[in-house]
Design a protein around this motif. Structure first.
Motif, PDB file in Angstrom:
ATOM      1  N   VAL A 111      20.801  16.878 -28.122  1.00  0.00           N
ATOM      2  CA  VAL A 111      19.913  18.012 -28.418  1.00  0.00           C
ATOM      3  C   VAL A 111      20.713  19.143 -29.052  1.00  0.00           C
ATOM      4  O   VAL A 111      20.305  19.747 -30.056  1.00  0.00           O
ATOM      5  CB  VAL A 111      19.200  18.497 -27.145  1.00  0.00           C
ATOM      6  N   LEU A 112      21.874  19.429 -28.481  1.00  0.00           N
ATOM      7  CA  LEU A 112      22.702  20.526 -28.987  1.00  0.00           C
ATOM      8  C   LEU A 112      23.234  20.248 -30.387  1.00  0.00           C
ATOM      9  O   LEU A 112      23.421  21.177 -31.182  1.00  0.00           O
ATOM     10  CB  LEU A 112      23.869  20.775 -28.024  1.00  0.00           C
ATOM     11  N   GLU A 113      23.465  18.990 -30.701  1.00  0.00           N
ATOM     12  CA  GLU A 113      23.971  18.643 -32.029  1.00  0.00           C
ATOM     13  C   GLU A 113      22.945  18.934 -33.123  1.00  0.00           C
ATOM     14  O   GLU A 113      23.299  19.003 -34.302  1.00  0.00           O
ATOM     15  CB  GLU A 113      24.394  17.175 -32.056  1.00  0.00           C
ATOM     16  N   ALA A 147      16.184  22.048 -33.198  1.00  0.00           N
ATOM     17  CA  ALA A 147      15.497  21.817 -31.928  1.00  0.00           C
ATOM     18  C   ALA A 147      14.910  23.084 -31.325  1.00  0.00           C
ATOM     19  O   ALA A 147      13.829  23.041 -30.716  1.00  0.00           O
ATOM     20  CB  ALA A 147      16.459  21.180 -30.926  1.00  0.00           C
ATOM     21  N   LEU A 148      15.585  24.209 -31.460  1.00  0.00           N
ATOM     22  CA  LEU A 148      15.195  25.426 -30.740  1.00  0.00           C
ATOM     23  C   LEU A 148      13.745  25.847 -30.984  1.00  0.00           C
ATOM     24  O   LEU A 148      12.999  26.076 -30.017  1.00  0.00           O
ATOM     25  CB  LEU A 148      16.168  26.566 -31.074  1.00  0.00           C
ATOM     26  N   VAL A 188      24.942  19.379 -19.120  1.00  0.00           N
ATOM     27  CA  VAL A 188      25.534  18.799 -20.322  1.00  0.00           C
ATOM     28  C   VAL A 188      26.849  18.124 -19.955  1.00  0.00           C
ATOM     29  O   VAL A 188      27.513  18.523 -18.989  1.00  0.00           O
ATOM     30  CB  VAL A 188      25.759  19.894 -21.400  1.00  0.00           C
ATOM     31  N   GLU A 189      27.202  17.088 -20.718  1.00  0.00           N
ATOM     32  CA  GLU A 189      28.500  16.430 -20.575  1.00  0.00           C
ATOM     33  C   GLU A 189      29.381  16.871 -21.740  1.00  0.00           C
ATOM     34  O   GLU A 189      29.243  16.375 -22.861  1.00  0.00           O
ATOM     35  CB  GLU A 189      28.348  14.911 -20.579  1.00  0.00           C
ATOM     36  N   PRO A 194      29.724  20.695 -30.424  1.00  0.00           N
ATOM     37  CA  PRO A 194      28.476  20.894 -29.675  1.00  0.00           C
ATOM     38  C   PRO A 194      28.574  20.345 -28.254  1.00  0.00           C
ATOM     39  O   PRO A 194      29.037  19.225 -28.033  1.00  0.00           O
ATOM     40  CB  PRO A 194      27.458  20.099 -30.497  1.00  0.00           C
ATOM     41  N   GLY A 195      28.138  21.157 -27.307  1.00  0.00           N
ATOM     42  CA  GLY A 195      28.197  20.773 -25.904  1.00  0.00           C
ATOM     43  C   GLY A 195      29.464  21.180 -25.194  1.00  0.00           C
ATOM     44  O   GLY A 195      29.541  21.081 -23.961  1.00  0.00           O
TER      45      GLY A 195
END
Length: 328
Positions: free
Chosen positions: A50-52, A57-58, A84-85, A281-282
């Motif tokens: 999602v973060l990538e 996405a936001l 998150v990982e 990201p992440g």
């Protein structure tokens, strides 16, 4: 316990699971959870995915959070994992003024000729110089230390002085390399809570003092970084430089300080790290811990202790400590 940890803003993100199933990235809104692996067109397998695609996405997440006619699940009954990982964890040390002063006094040598007041004044002068020269102190942690916000943590048998360090953590939204301070916050997706556990007895190498600190040994045992519960978007946090960081041990308040006491704020830390390393990201940027650690109180972690850590708007995590070899 999850129902007690509602975040600020229209939505937050987390990682959830049901029994006998793989964790899924979820959207938390109004006490309910939406499985983003099914709701988003690109079917992200985890929160990092999602973060990538954060910028894309936001706005979609904002719309989804207000849609009632979706396959929402009640938060209660879901297991909450670390949100998150990360691939990389960057940790800021000596970033809270009062915390550094307390540590200096606690670690004074028995033959130190300085009075307590003299030691405090000298450390304060050093911190003022660091701030003026724009030199944060950052080291690297291992992703294998990450644990869920409500998981138990095992205190290794070799850890003589396990201690708590509740911290505000920034979560990176896109690759960042050599980013100026003025643009650094544009690379932050949001914020979460981290408890950067530390064995004080192994911070410094006893066999060769010239080596200095041993961050691998003192901070990187499995589960030593309880994370979450939520990733709260940056837009929902008015000022990350003015949040209350509170840790309670068995119900007694031990840390209770504002992020105003940080020497280096989020933007300066992200920019500083990016001058050397490429953030992804992440990734997590831990911002340091305020005063009130166990070494200050003369009370370290032991079997059966329960820590409750909260930061304004980010919810609360609850961690029980178990001595290695003990039964839950």
């Amino acid at each position: 316990m999850a129902t007690l940890a509602q975040p600020v803003g229209p939505f937050a993100l987390g990682t959830f699971s049901v029994p006998d199933a793989e964790p899924f990235p979820g959207l938390l809104s109004k006490g309910r959870v939406l499985d983003l692996s099914a709701a988003l067109a690109w079917a992200p397998s985890g929160m990092r995915a999602v973060l990538e695609r954060w910028e894309e996405a936001l706005p979609v997440l904002l719309v989804l959070a207000d849609e009632d006619a979706l396959d929402w699940r009640p938060l209660e009954g879901l297991r909450v994992h670390a949100p998150v990982e990360p691939r990389q964890i960057f940790q800021s040390g000596a970033n809270y003024r009062q915390h550094v002063i307390d540590l200096e006094v606690a670690h004074r040598s028995p033959d130190d000729p300085r009075t307590v007041e003299e030691a405090r004044a000298e450390v304060a002068a050093v911190m003022d110089r660091r701030a003026a020269e724009d030199l944060p102190y950052v080291f690297i942690g291992l992703p294998s230390t990450i644990a869920g916000p409500y998981d138990d943590v095992v205190l290794p048998s070799w850890a003589e002085q396990p201690d708590w360090e509740l911290e505000l953590a920034a979560v990176v939204s896109r690759p960042a390399y050599r980013v100026p301070v003025e643009e650094a916050l544009e690379y932050v997706a949001g914020y979460t809570i981290a408890n950067d556990l530390t064995d004080r007895a192994t911070v410094f190498r006893r066999d060769m003092k010239a080596i200095g600190t041993d961050w691998l040994r003192c901070k990187n045992a499995p589960g030593f970084t309880p994370l979450g519960p939520w990733l709260v978007p940056a837009a929902s946090i008015a000022d990350p430089g003015d949040l209350r960081v509170t840790l309670k041990l068995n119900g007694e308040t031990m840390q209770d300080e504002s992020t105003k006491d940080m020497l280096f704020g989020i933007a300066r830390l992200v920019s500083y790290i990016s001058q050397t390393s490429r953030l992804l990201p992440g990734d997590l940027v831990l911002t340091g811990s305020p005063a009130g650690n166990g070494i200050h109180w003369g009370r370290l972690l032991r079997d059966g202790d329960v820590m409750e850590g909260s930061i304004t708007g980010l919810g609360m995590q609850r961690t029980r400590c178990l001595a290695e070899g003990s039964t839950a």
